[in-house]
Design an enzyme around this catalytic site. Structure first.
Site, short mmCIF file in Angstrom:
data_model
loop_
_atom_site.label_atom_id
_atom_site.label_comp_id
_atom_site.label_asym_id
_atom_site.label_seq_id
_atom_site.Cartn_x
_atom_site.Cartn_y
_atom_site.Cartn_z
N GLU A 178 27.91 -2.19 -10.49
CA GLU A 178 27.36 -0.99 -11.11
C GLU A 178 28.47 -0.18 -11.78
O GLU A 178 28.85 0.92 -11.34
CB GLU A 178 26.59 -0.18 -10.08
CG GLU A 178 25.38 -0.97 -9.55
CD GLU A 178 24.65 -0.27 -8.43
OE1 GLU A 178 25.07 0.83 -8.02
OE2 GLU A 178 23.64 -0.81 -7.97
N HIS A 212 9.07 -1.96 0.01
CA HIS A 212 10.48 -1.64 -0.15
C HIS A 212 11.22 -1.89 1.16
O HIS A 212 10.80 -1.41 2.22
CB HIS A 212 10.66 -0.18 -0.57
CG HIS A 212 12.10 0.17 -0.86
ND1 HIS A 212 12.80 1.11 -0.15
CD2 HIS A 212 12.96 -0.34 -1.77
CE1 HIS A 212 14.04 1.19 -0.63
NE2 HIS A 212 14.16 0.31 -1.60
N HIS A 213 12.31 -2.65 1.07
CA HIS A 213 13.18 -2.91 2.20
C HIS A 213 14.61 -2.57 1.80
O HIS A 213 15.31 -3.39 1.21
CB HIS A 213 13.11 -4.39 2.63
CG HIS A 213 11.90 -4.74 3.40
ND1 HIS A 213 11.55 -6.06 3.69
CD2 HIS A 213 10.93 -3.99 3.97
CE1 HIS A 213 10.43 -6.07 4.39
NE2 HIS A 213 10.04 -4.83 4.57
N GLU A 214 15.05 -1.37 2.09
CA GLU A 214 16.46 -1.05 1.96
C GLU A 214 17.16 -1.45 3.24
O GLU A 214 16.70 -1.13 4.34
CB GLU A 214 16.66 0.44 1.70
CG GLU A 214 18.12 0.89 1.70
CD GLU A 214 18.98 0.13 0.71
OE1 GLU A 214 19.97 -0.51 1.14
OE2 GLU A 214 18.66 0.14 -0.49
N HIS A 246 17.71 -5.28 -5.51
CA HIS A 246 18.69 -4.32 -6.01
C HIS A 246 19.98 -4.45 -5.20
O HIS A 246 19.96 -4.90 -4.06
CB HIS A 246 18.14 -2.90 -5.94
CG HIS A 246 17.21 -2.60 -7.07
ND1 HIS A 246 17.31 -1.47 -7.85
CD2 HIS A 246 16.15 -3.29 -7.56
CE1 HIS A 246 16.35 -1.48 -8.77
NE2 HIS A 246 15.63 -2.58 -8.61
N GLU A 247 21.09 -4.04 -5.85
CA GLU A 247 22.42 -4.34 -5.30
C GLU A 247 22.49 -5.83 -4.95
O GLU A 247 22.89 -6.20 -3.84
CB GLU A 247 22.75 -3.47 -4.08
CG GLU A 247 22.79 -1.99 -4.37
CD GLU A 247 21.40 -1.36 -4.41
OE1 GLU A 247 21.16 -0.50 -5.27
OE2 GLU A 247 20.55 -1.74 -3.58
N GLU A 300 18.61 -5.98 -10.02
CA GLU A 300 19.32 -4.86 -10.65
C GLU A 300 20.65 -5.42 -11.14
O GLU A 300 20.71 -6.03 -12.18
CB GLU A 300 19.47 -3.72 -9.65
CG GLU A 300 20.07 -2.46 -10.24
CD GLU A 300 20.39 -1.44 -9.18
OE1 GLU A 300 20.21 -0.24 -9.41
OE2 GLU A 300 20.85 -1.85 -8.08
N GLU A 354 18.97 4.91 -12.57
CA GLU A 354 19.27 5.86 -11.51
C GLU A 354 20.57 6.61 -11.76
O GLU A 354 20.73 7.77 -11.35
CB GLU A 354 19.29 5.16 -10.16
CG GLU A 354 20.36 4.10 -10.02
CD GLU A 354 20.21 3.28 -8.75
OE1 GLU A 354 19.14 3.36 -8.12
OE2 GLU A 354 21.16 2.57 -8.38
#
Length: 684
Positions: free
Chosen positions: A180, A382-384, A463-464, A482, A488
């Protein structure tokens, strides 16, 4: 050199001394393979120091002698320096993506399998080379190893020794923020350690991009400059310093180079997908590309929180509001972040506290999922993980089972943690085993997660993530990622993404695969006066991004109330599809502007997106991509006169006109601006 090329095109092997751009390599053997149109030639040659390769294009040297091979721990270091067999093949076939930026893809290449060996215990391997008209790929096949024979890779010798003067579009690899970062343009020999895709712009008009394909059971490759115009594969290691652990027999990922005369040639190449294996999951018709909204942007603006309390965003009433908005506008998904236990406190540092089956008391997952389905839409899960991979893997199956039980078919995953600090476990002395975000540990984890989810008819949007390498062909439920600075950063990045960022992405990050950039912000300033603290674009740019930055799942990322204020612009988001018949990059200059057109899958309409950097531009765009037998209504969404991302970002207008494939449109964009067009086929 001509002698070598002539021999290669005949498919022969020979003994020679190869002079290549002032460098001489004594070769005992050599073998070459050319592209179908004969423009690109890849030659393998061996000498006392081992195996190398060279590449020429249109008779001119492109890549100077570059080393090949792997170093295996506790194995003989004797060079692999003899060609013992060359097997040739060619292919010209088409295949169809279940979803994608192009439905039917042609795979046209020539292949050589060069079997290499050495003396005194050297471990033999095959170098498999595929040469396309627009680039090439090669991989190592250690098929000589016994079944389950364990090996540890301690070095990969692969080099890319480039000939000529290039500027690079790149950012430093192994930074704490993973992938990023903003891209920078610099002379090739000012690059240090770079992530791939690594895109190069040659002084003579040649464009290259170095990347990899089919990254599985291996570590991600960076590129380290080791000399003038010289780069070497640099793999993200395990915490013990080993690069890769494998058991025999095994193949490595493909090392891939795209070659073209324009940025568009890179963007429209499908080599990466062709180097991956066909779909192994079978029918995935249960997944449908589409658009979604969600409880997400409001948290980035500090209007609500992921964690529990009075400002908790993932509460039943708020989620129903988004569901109603999605249903009213035909969106097929509602993302909800912050629904599960673990968000309170410093969740980045304490990802092991996340619970993937227990929700906060004010969030009713079964009830909300049923409510969404009754309205014709669905919850997106969603799973962070906070980068706490062991905690996630311990709960992964239960978490997927829960989502499957309520009819969720897409999950967004997250791995927010500084690169190099992912804790896999602990050493005997109690010290943590810190892994890189794209080392073999994470690479294997992401595939494991995708396969577990797919068994339950669930697709993943990571993501990440580990960077994309075309694995979506083999595992089509790896739908998007992502892996770059997304929208963001326009909420809290300092600075936010400059206008040029979205003109660079199509020729760098997007060469890897779909990106969940989350476009569609209409409140561009959200009370900020400093341009470096808000969205650096015009309203029209936000529409253009739905075409410019491909993903099969596209978010209408802003708050529902902000779309009500700009209903004329919102119409384009309602109309634009996310699944395409074909794609054409029409005009581009990396870092300055790009124009991309895509045809709707299963339909006749085309959609065009154009974006520019901080400079205003008017670009003449030929419409020869349209069907010459049809007339179209061009529904134009553009910057109004005076539009400027700095001073007047909301200046916006629409227009309509009848066009054909013989026409040329002058696409005008203000500074930081863009233009989006729907070409609606007329039934006449």
């Amino acid at each position: 050199m001509q002698r070598l090329l002539g021999c290669l095109m005949a498919g022969a092997a020979m003994s020679s001394v190869l002079a290549f751009s002032g460098q001489a390599v004594a070769a005992d053997d050599s073998a070459c393979v050319s592209s179908p149109n004969q423009a690109l030639t890849f030659c393998v040659q061996t000498g006392a120091d081992g195996a190398h390769y060279v590449v020429s294009r249109n008779g001119q040297p492109l890549i100077a002698p570059s080393a090949l091979g792997l170093t295996l721990r506790d194995r003989s270091t004797t060079p692999v320096n003899r060609i013992v067999r060359v097997t040739r093949d060619s292919k010209d076939a088409t295949w169809e993506q279940p979803w994608g930026e192009q439905r039917v893809i042609r795979d046209h290449h020539n292949e050589a399998r060069v079997s290499l060996a050495g003396r005194r215990g050297a471990t033999p391997y095959d170098l498999v080379v595929r040469v396309f008209d627009d680039g090439f790929g090669f991989r190592y096949d250690y098929k000589s190893l016994g079944a389950q024979e364990a090996v540890a890779i301690t070095d990969e010798a692969t080099q890319f020794n480039l000939i000529g003067s290039y500027d690079a579009w790149w950012y430093p690899a192994r930074g704490p923020e993973r992938d990023e970062y903003l891209y920078q343009k610099s002379p090739l020999n000012e690059v240090g350690l770079a992530e791939t895709p690594f895109t190069l712009e040659g002084a003579g008009g040649t464009y290259l991009s170095i990347h990899e394909a089919a990254l599985t059971q291996y570590a991600s490759m960076n590129l380290k400059r080791t000399g003038e115009n010289q780069f070497k594969a640099d793999l993200m290691p395990w915490s013990d310093g080993t690069l890769v652990y494998r058991t025999g027999p095994f193949e490595t990922p493909w090392r891939m180079v795209l070659v073209g005369d324009s940025p568009a040639a890179l963007a429209d190449s499908r080599i990466e997908l062709n180097l991956n294996e066909p779909n192994k999951l079978g029918d995935i018709s249960w997944f449908q590309p589409g658009k979604y909204v969600g409880v997400w942007w409001e948290m980035h603006l500090n209007k609500s929180t992921w964690g529990s309390g009075e400002m908790h965003g993932a509460n039943n009433a708020n989620v129903r509001r988004y569901i109603d908005f999605a249903a009213a506008n035909g969106f097929n998904g509602v993302l909800v972040e912050g629904w599960n236990l673990g968000w309170d406190g410093d969740w980045v540092a304490n990802g092991d506290k996340f619970n993937f089956t227990q929700s906060y008391p004010d969030f009713d997952l079964p009830g909300l999922a049923a409510y969404a389905q009754s309205k014709g839409t669905n919850i997106i899960g969603h799973h962070e993980t906070g980068g706490a991979v062991p905690n996630y893997e311990a709960q992964m199956e239960a978490g997927y089972d829960l989502y499957q039980s309520v009819g969720v078919h897409v999950i967004k995953t997250g791995y927010v943690r500084p690169s190099g600090t992912i804790v896999r476990g602990f050493n005997a002395d109690g010290t943590p085993q810190h892994e890189w975000f794209a080392g073999q540990y994470r690479v294997e984890h992401e595939l494991r997660a995708a396969l577990e989810a797919a068994q339950r008819n669930i697709a993943l949007n990571a993501h990440e993530p580990v960077k994309d390498t075309g694995m979506r062909r083999t595992y089509p439920t790896m739908i998007s990622r992502e892996g770059a600075r997304g929208q963001e950063f326009n909420a809290w990045g300092r600075p936010t993404n400059p206008p040029e960022h979205v003109t660079i992405l199509p020729f760098t990050r997007m060469l890897a695969g779909p990106m969940d950039y989350t476009p569609g912000i209409f409140d561009l300033t959200f009370g900020k006066t400093d341009v470096n603290e808000r969205v650096q674009s015009t309203l029209a740019t936000q529409l253009a991004l739905y075409v410019v930055l491909y993903s099969p799942v596209q978010m209408a990322a802003d708050l529902p109330e902000n779309y009500a204020k700009h209903s004329d612009a919102f119409q384009f988001i309602l109309d634009v599809p996310t699944d395409w018949e074909t794609t054409r990059t029409l005009d581009s200059k990396i870092g300055d502007y790009t124009v991309i057109a895509r045809q709707q899958r299963g339909g006749s309409d085309w959609f065009l997106g154009a974006v520019t950097d901080e400079q205003a531009r008017t670009l003449p765009v030929k419409l020869d991509f349209l069907d010459p037998a049809k007339r179209y209504e061009a529904q134009i969404y553009r910057d109004a006169p005076g539009a400027d991302y700095l001073t007047n970002p909301y200046a916006f207008e629409t227009a309509r006109q009848i066009v054909t494939s013989h026409d040329v449109l002058n696409v005008a964009m203000g500074p930081g601006g863009g233009q989006a067009i729907r070409f609606r086929a007329l039934n006449e």
